[in-house]
Design a protein around this motif. Structure first.
Motif, PDB file in Angstrom:
ATOM      1  N   PHE A   1     -22.559  -6.556 -26.895  1.00 42.81           N
ATOM      2  CA  PHE A   1     -22.101  -7.938 -27.046  1.00 42.81           C
ATOM      3  C   PHE A   1     -21.070  -8.291 -25.984  1.00 42.81           C
ATOM      4  O   PHE A   1     -21.006  -9.427 -25.517  1.00 42.81           O
ATOM      5  N   SER A   2     -20.261  -7.318 -25.596  1.00 43.34           N
ATOM      6  CA  SER A   2     -19.245  -7.583 -24.576  1.00 43.34           C
ATOM      7  C   SER A   2     -19.868  -7.853 -23.215  1.00 43.34           C
ATOM      8  O   SER A   2     -19.309  -8.590 -22.393  1.00 43.34           O
TER       9      SER A   2
ATOM     10  N   GLN B   1     -15.541 -12.216 -19.733  1.00 44.11           N
ATOM     11  CA  GLN B   1     -14.825 -13.240 -18.971  1.00 44.11           C
ATOM     12  C   GLN B   1     -15.505 -13.522 -17.639  1.00 44.11           C
ATOM     13  O   GLN B   1     -15.558 -14.669 -17.179  1.00 44.11           O
ATOM     14  N   GLU B   2     -16.080 -12.504 -17.040  1.00 43.19           N
ATOM     15  CA  GLU B   2     -16.775 -12.696 -15.770  1.00 43.19           C
ATOM     16  C   GLU B   2     -18.022 -13.545 -15.944  1.00 43.19           C
ATOM     17  O   GLU B   2     -18.309 -14.429 -15.113  1.00 43.19           O
TER      18      GLU B   2
ATOM     19  N   GLU C   1     -19.534 -21.267 -15.530  1.00 41.87           N
ATOM     20  CA  GLU C   1     -18.845 -22.496 -15.127  1.00 41.87           C
ATOM     21  C   GLU C   1     -19.087 -22.825 -13.661  1.00 41.87           C
ATOM     22  O   GLU C   1     -19.080 -23.993 -13.257  1.00 41.87           O
ATOM     23  N   VAL C   2     -19.322 -21.790 -12.831  1.00 47.03           N
ATOM     24  CA  VAL C   2     -19.513 -22.017 -11.403  1.00 47.03           C
ATOM     25  C   VAL C   2     -20.792 -22.800 -11.133  1.00 47.03           C
ATOM     26  O   VAL C   2     -20.861 -23.612 -10.184  1.00 47.03           O
ATOM     27  N   LYS C   3     -21.785 -22.612 -11.937  1.00 44.93           N
ATOM     28  CA  LYS C   3     -23.065 -23.270 -11.657  1.00 44.93           C
ATOM     29  C   LYS C   3     -23.002 -24.789 -11.824  1.00 44.93           C
ATOM     30  O   LYS C   3     -23.901 -25.499 -11.379  1.00 44.93           O
TER      31      LYS C   3
END
Length: 235
Positions: free
Chosen positions: A209-210, A215-216, A222-224
């Motif tokens: 799940f991690s 966070q990465e 968000e970058v896309k």
């Protein structure tokens, strides 16, 4: 002498008196006859025993409330498990739903483990070799060696019947608390084909799940949405 004997006879009759006529016995009524039945006596004694037992239970519960609460919890658990034990129709419905879910997927997408298990159950069902039994607390579905209508010698001979020691190996599913647990476990990730990842290293075959929510990964997500900036050299 004759006069004396006659007087004596009259005297004896007067002393003995006249016998009273017999009195007719009164027959008992219908209610009295019902009360005298054996079943009535048995019912009264049974109710009396149950009443005394209930009184003892109440007195014991007041003296030992912890023990009484434990017994009540056990009885309640038995009642809940018995009422939620799945039926044979429930297993048939779950099997058909699992088969329909697998049919919606292509052979390269569906899980081989799930597909083999469901196909085996359907084959046994079509051959009349699925058996269902309700054991009060839970239900069992197991495999029978032959169909009930099979007239082969091996199916009729008592010396060739399967042993009870082999019964655990013939259990196909366990129904408890409204679920068929083995079928549910086999259908977990039924839309993931494990053979596609068989050539990958061991550390890449499983995803935690991690790994999916790190966070990465959130930053990359968000970058896309950022606008594309063209370098000046390409202008």
């Amino acid at each position: 002498m004759a006069a004396r004997s006659a007087v004596r006879a009259l005297w004896r009759r007067s002393c003995s008196g006249v016998a009273a006529p017999p009195v007719a016995e009164k027959k008992p009524g219908r209610l009295e006859r019902i009360r005298n039945w054996r079943i009535v006596f048995w019912t009264k004694s049974l109710l009396r025993d149950y009443g005394e037992a209930c009184k003892d239970i109440v007195v014991g519960a007041k003296e030992r409330p912890g023990k009484a609460a434990t017994y009540l919890s056990l009885l309640a658990g038995v009642g809940v498990c018995s009422s939620t034990a799945p039926s044979e129709d429930s297993f048939q419905c779950c099997l058909l739903e699992a088969s329909a879910s697998l049919l919606l997927l292509s052979p390269w997408t569906r899980s081989g483990k799930s597909d083999q298990h469901v196909q085996r159950l359907i084959e046994l069902r079509n051959g009349g070799r699925l058996r269902y039994v309700n054991l009060l607390l839970f239900s069992l579905v197991y495999e029978a060696p032959y169909d009930p209508e099979c007239d082969l010698y091996a199916s009729q001979c008592s010396h060739l019947q399967s042993r009870w020691s082999d019964f655990p190996h013939r259990v196909l599913d366990i129904g408890f608390f409204g679920h068929w647990w083995l079928l549910q476990n086999k259908m977990k990730d039924f839309d993931v084909n494990e053979e596609e990842f068989a050539q990958l290293p061991a550390n890449m075959r499983t995803i935690s799940f991690s790994d999916l929510h790190s966070q990465e990964n959130e930053k990359l997500y968000e970058v896309k949405f950022h606008p594309v900036v063209m370098p000046e050299d390409l202008e």
